[in-house]
Design a protein around this motif. Structure first.
Motif, PDB file in Angstrom:
ATOM      1  N   VAL A   1       4.386   3.342   3.664  1.00 20.52           N
ATOM      2  CA  VAL A   1       4.691   3.722   2.281  1.00 20.52           C
ATOM      3  C   VAL A   1       3.938   2.790   1.335  1.00 20.52           C
ATOM      4  O   VAL A   1       4.073   1.565   1.416  1.00 20.52           O
ATOM      5  N   ALA A   2       3.138   3.383   0.432  1.00 17.52           N
ATOM      6  CA  ALA A   2       2.430   2.598  -0.579  1.00 17.52           C
ATOM      7  C   ALA A   2       3.394   2.249  -1.709  1.00 17.52           C
ATOM      8  O   ALA A   2       4.131   3.108  -2.198  1.00 17.52           O
ATOM      9  N   ILE A   3       3.408   0.995  -2.115  1.00 18.62           N
ATOM     10  CA  ILE A   3       4.239   0.566  -3.244  1.00 18.62           C
ATOM     11  C   ILE A   3       3.364  -0.194  -4.229  1.00 18.62           C
ATOM     12  O   ILE A   3       2.263  -0.648  -3.889  1.00 18.62           O
ATOM     13  N   HIS A   4       3.838  -0.312  -5.471  1.00 21.80           N
ATOM     14  CA  HIS A   4       3.090  -1.068  -6.464  1.00 21.80           C
ATOM     15  C   HIS A   4       3.976  -1.342  -7.664  1.00 21.80           C
ATOM     16  O   HIS A   4       5.044  -0.742  -7.820  1.00 21.80           O
ATOM     17  N   LYS A   5       3.537  -2.271  -8.518  1.00 20.79           N
ATOM     18  CA  LYS A   5       4.208  -2.520  -9.793  1.00 20.79           C
ATOM     19  C   LYS A   5       3.228  -2.175 -10.910  1.00 20.79           C
ATOM     20  O   LYS A   5       2.007  -2.398 -10.791  1.00 20.79           O
TER      21      LYS A   5
ATOM     22  N   THR B   1       4.944  -2.905 -20.201  1.00 19.36           N
ATOM     23  CA  THR B   1       4.861  -3.965 -21.209  1.00 19.36           C
ATOM     24  C   THR B   1       3.699  -4.930 -20.979  1.00 19.36           C
ATOM     25  O   THR B   1       3.457  -5.803 -21.811  1.00 19.36           O
ATOM     26  N   ASP B   2       2.989  -4.813 -19.868  1.00 22.05           N
ATOM     27  CA  ASP B   2       1.842  -5.694 -19.611  1.00 22.05           C
ATOM     28  C   ASP B   2       0.958  -5.062 -18.550  1.00 22.05           C
ATOM     29  O   ASP B   2       1.164  -5.258 -17.348  1.00 22.05           O
ATOM     30  N   SER B   3      -0.063  -4.343 -18.974  1.00 24.39           N
ATOM     31  CA  SER B   3      -0.933  -3.621 -18.043  1.00 24.39           C
ATOM     32  C   SER B   3      -1.704  -4.562 -17.136  1.00 24.39           C
ATOM     33  O   SER B   3      -2.126  -4.174 -16.035  1.00 24.39           O
ATOM     34  N   LYS B   4      -1.910  -5.833 -17.571  1.00 25.05           N
ATOM     35  CA  LYS B   4      -2.652  -6.781 -16.749  1.00 25.05           C
ATOM     36  C   LYS B   4      -1.893  -7.156 -15.479  1.00 25.05           C
ATOM     37  O   LYS B   4      -2.466  -7.687 -14.542  1.00 25.05           O
ATOM     38  N   LYS B   5      -0.582  -6.871 -15.465  1.00 21.83           N
ATOM     39  CA  LYS B   5       0.223  -7.204 -14.291  1.00 21.83           C
ATOM     40  C   LYS B   5       0.323  -6.041 -13.305  1.00 21.83           C
ATOM     41  O   LYS B   5       1.073  -6.114 -12.330  1.00 21.83           O
ATOM     42  N   LYS B   6      -0.431  -5.000 -13.565  1.00 16.16           N
ATOM     43  CA  LYS B   6      -0.441  -3.879 -12.625  1.00 16.16           C
ATOM     44  C   LYS B   6      -1.012  -4.348 -11.296  1.00 16.16           C
ATOM     45  O   LYS B   6      -2.049  -5.000 -11.230  1.00 16.16           O
ATOM     46  N   SER B   7      -0.317  -4.022 -10.235  1.00 17.42           N
ATOM     47  CA  SER B   7      -0.753  -4.467  -8.913  1.00 17.42           C
ATOM     48  C   SER B   7      -1.605  -3.392  -8.248  1.00 17.42           C
ATOM     49  O   SER B   7      -1.687  -2.250  -8.705  1.00 17.42           O
ATOM     50  N   ALA B   8      -2.226  -3.795  -7.153  1.00 18.94           N
ATOM     51  CA  ALA B   8      -2.908  -2.813  -6.312  1.00 18.94           C
ATOM     52  C   ALA B   8      -1.839  -1.933  -5.648  1.00 18.94           C
ATOM     53  O   ALA B   8      -0.630  -2.137  -5.834  1.00 18.94           O
ATOM     54  N   ARG B   9      -2.275  -0.963  -4.852  1.00 18.31           N
ATOM     55  CA  ARG B   9      -1.338  -0.009  -4.266  1.00 18.31           C
ATOM     56  C   ARG B   9      -1.719   0.268  -2.823  1.00 18.31           C
ATOM     57  O   ARG B   9      -2.875   0.530  -2.508  1.00 18.31           O
TER      58      ARG B   9
ATOM     59  N   VAL C   1      13.158  -0.896   6.307  1.00 19.76           N
ATOM     60  CA  VAL C   1      11.848  -1.527   6.167  1.00 19.76           C
ATOM     61  C   VAL C   1      11.637  -2.542   7.285  1.00 19.76           C
ATOM     62  O   VAL C   1      12.484  -3.408   7.523  1.00 19.76           O
ATOM     63  N   THR C   2      10.506  -2.420   7.970  1.00 22.35           N
ATOM     64  CA  THR C   2      10.210  -3.317   9.092  1.00 22.35           C
ATOM     65  C   THR C   2       8.958  -4.157   8.881  1.00 22.35           C
ATOM     66  O   THR C   2       8.766  -5.168   9.556  1.00 22.35           O
ATOM     67  N   ARG C   3       8.085  -3.727   7.977  1.00 20.24           N
ATOM     68  CA  ARG C   3       6.859  -4.492   7.690  1.00 20.24           C
ATOM     69  C   ARG C   3       6.660  -4.565   6.176  1.00 20.24           C
ATOM     70  O   ARG C   3       6.914  -3.588   5.456  1.00 20.24           O
ATOM     71  N   VAL C   4       6.183  -5.720   5.698  1.00 20.40           N
ATOM     72  CA  VAL C   4       5.831  -5.898   4.301  1.00 20.40           C
ATOM     73  C   VAL C   4       4.412  -6.466   4.250  1.00 20.40           C
ATOM     74  O   VAL C   4       4.103  -7.481   4.882  1.00 20.40           O
ATOM     75  N   TYR C   5       3.584  -5.790   3.485  1.00 18.14           N
ATOM     76  CA  TYR C   5       2.152  -6.133   3.367  1.00 18.14           C
ATOM     77  C   TYR C   5       1.879  -6.541   1.922  1.00 18.14           C
ATOM     78  O   TYR C   5       2.158  -5.792   0.987  1.00 18.14           O
ATOM     79  N   SER C   6       1.361  -7.762   1.721  1.00 22.93           N
ATOM     80  CA  SER C   6       1.122  -8.278   0.378  1.00 22.93           C
ATOM     81  C   SER C   6      -0.288  -8.819   0.255  1.00 22.93           C
ATOM     82  O   SER C   6      -1.009  -8.989   1.251  1.00 22.93           O
ATOM     83  N   ASN C   7      -0.677  -9.096  -0.976  1.00 27.65           N
ATOM     84  CA  ASN C   7      -1.997  -9.665  -1.219  1.00 27.65           C
ATOM     85  C   ASN C   7      -1.923 -10.740  -2.286  1.00 27.65           C
ATOM     86  O   ASN C   7      -0.993 -10.766  -3.098  1.00 27.65           O
TER      87      ASN C   7
ATOM     88  N   LEU D   1     -18.145  -7.199  -4.864  1.00 29.00           N
ATOM     89  CA  LEU D   1     -16.912  -6.915  -4.151  1.00 29.00           C
ATOM     90  C   LEU D   1     -16.040  -5.956  -4.963  1.00 29.00           C
ATOM     91  O   LEU D   1     -15.874  -6.125  -6.169  1.00 29.00           O
ATOM     92  N   ILE D   2     -15.492  -4.957  -4.287  1.00 28.31           N
ATOM     93  CA  ILE D   2     -14.576  -4.018  -4.924  1.00 28.31           C
ATOM     94  C   ILE D   2     -13.368  -3.827  -4.014  1.00 28.31           C
ATOM     95  O   ILE D   2     -13.421  -4.082  -2.806  1.00 28.31           O
ATOM     96  N   CYS D   3     -12.263  -3.366  -4.601  1.00 33.21           N
ATOM     97  CA  CYS D   3     -11.030  -3.148  -3.852  1.00 33.21           C
ATOM     98  C   CYS D   3     -10.731  -1.658  -3.802  1.00 33.21           C
ATOM     99  O   CYS D   3     -10.658  -0.992  -4.844  1.00 33.21           O
ATOM    100  N   LEU D   4     -10.545  -1.133  -2.606  1.00 31.60           N
ATOM    101  CA  LEU D   4     -10.140   0.254  -2.401  1.00 31.60           C
ATOM    102  C   LEU D   4      -8.651   0.273  -2.104  1.00 31.60           C
ATOM    103  O   LEU D   4      -8.180  -0.394  -1.176  1.00 31.60           O
ATOM    104  N   ASN D   5      -7.910   1.037  -2.888  1.00 32.04           N
ATOM    105  CA  ASN D   5      -6.462   1.099  -2.768  1.00 32.04           C
ATOM    106  C   ASN D   5      -6.014   2.226  -1.848  1.00 32.04           C
ATOM    107  O   ASN D   5      -6.697   3.245  -1.699  1.00 32.04           O
ATOM    108  N   ASP D   6      -4.833   2.024  -1.276  1.00 32.45           N
ATOM    109  CA  ASP D   6      -4.143   3.081  -0.534  1.00 32.45           C
ATOM    110  C   ASP D   6      -5.010   3.694   0.555  1.00 32.45           C
ATOM    111  O   ASP D   6      -5.119   4.917   0.686  1.00 32.45           O
ATOM    112  N   VAL D   7      -5.629   2.843   1.351  1.00 29.33           N
ATOM    113  CA  VAL D   7      -6.468   3.325   2.447  1.00 29.33           C
ATOM    114  C   VAL D   7      -5.631   3.501   3.709  1.00 29.33           C
ATOM    115  O   VAL D   7      -4.463   3.101   3.770  1.00 29.33           O
TER     116      VAL D   7
END
Length: 536
Positions: free
Chosen positions: A464-468, A472-480, A25-31, A493-499
């Protein structure tokens, strides 16, 4: 106390992560995202104010990293880090990765963000962060902890303040209160109850960013000047007035409050707004006996005298009691039950006034008996003494020489109750309400579910797209994956995932910080203008 140690502004366990990431892994992208209103302090809230990022960049990423790391000799820059981390983890910590960063000479980080002052729907990230140079993949989420702790409090306070402002505006429009009074109606009194001076400054800036200008939190104004281009010589950043406190009033214990008022009005504050705390001894005596004696002097003064109660239930103190009219009840208990059934707060029996619950501050042996002034409340009492005018909406507006402020215990619920009850009684919403630390500090990061999460990495040269997605807690689902923020047909405003990388490069998120440099700046004035447009 200010501790400059940029490499250690993180959770201890993150020290291990520069070795724990997959070797390829050489890059990590977070929000950073506010994920849920489940625990929001605002009922039915749907958006969070994005405010505070520029402060974080200038204070931490630029100033602290440069002064406390890059400007130091390399060995000195890593020495303290090695010592502390070795002691805490119990084994010799290798700081080679920090030495490599020092050799590079800057933070290889890119932050993209929405404009500050934007009201952002839940689940829509207002910012993303990624390392710009291979080999520093550990850096992105090493910054997570400090990024979170320096951003969520300001955004939460700003979001809360905006809600207060919206309610003040709502009732000003309904009752015809001049709109130029509204920014002064919510006053920040939170300083002494916050978790220290920095917390007070940060939260206090959130208050100011909303468009409210009333504040006694001086560090918030200094914060606005230092980090957001504000200038008290050129614009209204924050405002307050001449005001007393109980220690001042008590110093006049021998002379009494009438002489105290006269001294202040004649000699110390002959013009402008003068706020006098009025419940040091006997609030209702001051209102019903002393103020009538002072009426001529108050009305002749060039400015407003503001009466400030500081104890008792603020709803009842300001607006009085909702009473059941006298009826043919055979007993006091029957009258009480009738009031209770009717949803009232008091009743009349045998010519006397009674509350359903015990009250303090009356002159009777019976703790339930009310004085007429208590039933009326402060605003109606002031109207009876000083009068006023009628607004174009047909509501009574207190004379410009008199006013009222309640600076304690004003929650959002109480704010609405007070303004609604004044309107129901035929009064315009001319009152100032204090917002304190109970409101601005009785919140957590979970109030809006604010969190920093990684959603994409570059591994072995491939994106590589990653997510959590915890079961046990659907509210903690992250974007991807890589993210693109844009507006839909309704302007939301809306969020488009995995672009794709090309798609991610566009949208509403703009680069604000890159490779150690703040590349896009904003000001308090601009933030206030953006907020105002969105809540118009």
């Amino acid at each position: 106390m200010t501790i400059i140690a940029p490499t250690m502004k993180k959770d201890v366990y993150k020290e291990f992560h520069q070795r724990a990431y997959h070797p390829e892994v050489t890059r990590v992208y977070s929000n950073y995202t506010s994920r849920s209103n489940k625990l929001s302090n605002i009922e039915n809230n749907d958006k969070v104010a994005f405010v505070g990022l520029q402060y974080f960049i200038l204070n931490h990423l630029v100033e602290e990293w440069n002064v406390g790391f890059f400007a130091l000799p390399k060995e000195l820059a890593v020495k303290q880090h090695r010592r502390i981390m070795t002691a805490m983890l119990g084994y010799p910590v290798d700081v080679t990765y920090l030495e490599e960063l020092h050799d590079l000479g800057y933070l290889p980080i890119r932050i993209k963000a929405l404009e500050e002052g934007t009201l952002v729907p839940y689940q829509v990230p207002p910012m993303t962060i990624v390392n710009t140079k291979d080999g520093f993949q550990w850096l992105t989420n090493a910054l997570e902890t400090v990024l979170s702790t320096e951003n969520w409090p300001i955004q939460t306070s700003a979001t809360t303040a905006i809600e207060y402002l919206k309610v003040f505006r709502e009732f000003a429009k309904k009752t015809g209160l001049p709109e130029d009074f509204v920014p002064f109606q919510g006053h920040d009194f939170s300083f002494r109850g916050m978790f220290g001076m920095q917390a007070a400054a940060m939260s206090g800036f959130g208050h100011l960013a909303s468009g409210l200008v009333g504040t006694d939190t001086i560090p918030a104004v200094l914060f606005a000047e230092k980090y957001y281009g504000a200038d008290v010589d050129k614009e209204l950043v924050g405002a307050s007035v001449d005001a007393t406190e109980h220690s001042v009033t008590c110093s006049w214990i021998m002379e009494g409050e009438i002489e105290f008022f006269r001294y202040l009005m004649r000699e110390q504050s002959p013009t402008g707004i003068l706020s006098v705390v009025s419940d040091t001894w006997d609030f209702w005596t001051l209102v019903t006996e002393y103020l009538p004696q002072l009426k001529d002097e108050i009305m002749a003064r060039d400015g407003a005298v503001v009466i400030r109660p500081d104890s008792g239930d603020p709803v009842h103190i300001l607006t009085g009691y909702r009473m059941l009219e006298a009826g043919n009840h055979s007993s006091r208990e029957e009258a009480r039950q009738a009031a209770l059934d009717a949803g009232m707060e008091g009743y009349i029996f045998d010519g006397n006034l009674y509350a359903l619950e015990e009250v303090e501050g009356n002159d009777y042996a019976d703790p339930y008996q009310l004085m007429p002034c208590q039933v009326k409340g402060l605003i109606e009492c002031l109207w009876a003494i000083f009068g006023g005018t009628m607004t174009d909406k047909g509501y009574r507006l207190l004379d410009e020489h008199i006013g009222a402020i309640y600076g304690d215990s004003i929650t959002l619920k109480r704010q609405r109750q007070i303004l609604q009850r004044l309107m129901d009684k035929g009064f315009a919403s001319k009152v100032v309400l204090g917002i304190g630390s109970f409101t601005y500090q009785y919140v957590t990061r979970d109030s809006h579910g604010s969190a920093v999460k990684a959603t994409s990495v570059v591994k072995a040269g491939e994106r590589v797209a990653i997510h959590k997605d915890p079961k046990t807690d659907s509210k903690k689902k992250s974007a991807r994956g890589l993210l693109r923020i844009e507006r839909d047909d309704d302007g939301e405003l809306i969020c488009l995932n995995d672009v794709t990388p090309e798609q991610e490069a566009g949208g509403e998120l703009k680069v604000v910080f890159e490779d150690g440099v703040l590349v896009r700046q904003t000001t308090l004035r601009e933030i206030r203008e953006r907020v105002a447009k969105q809540i118009a």
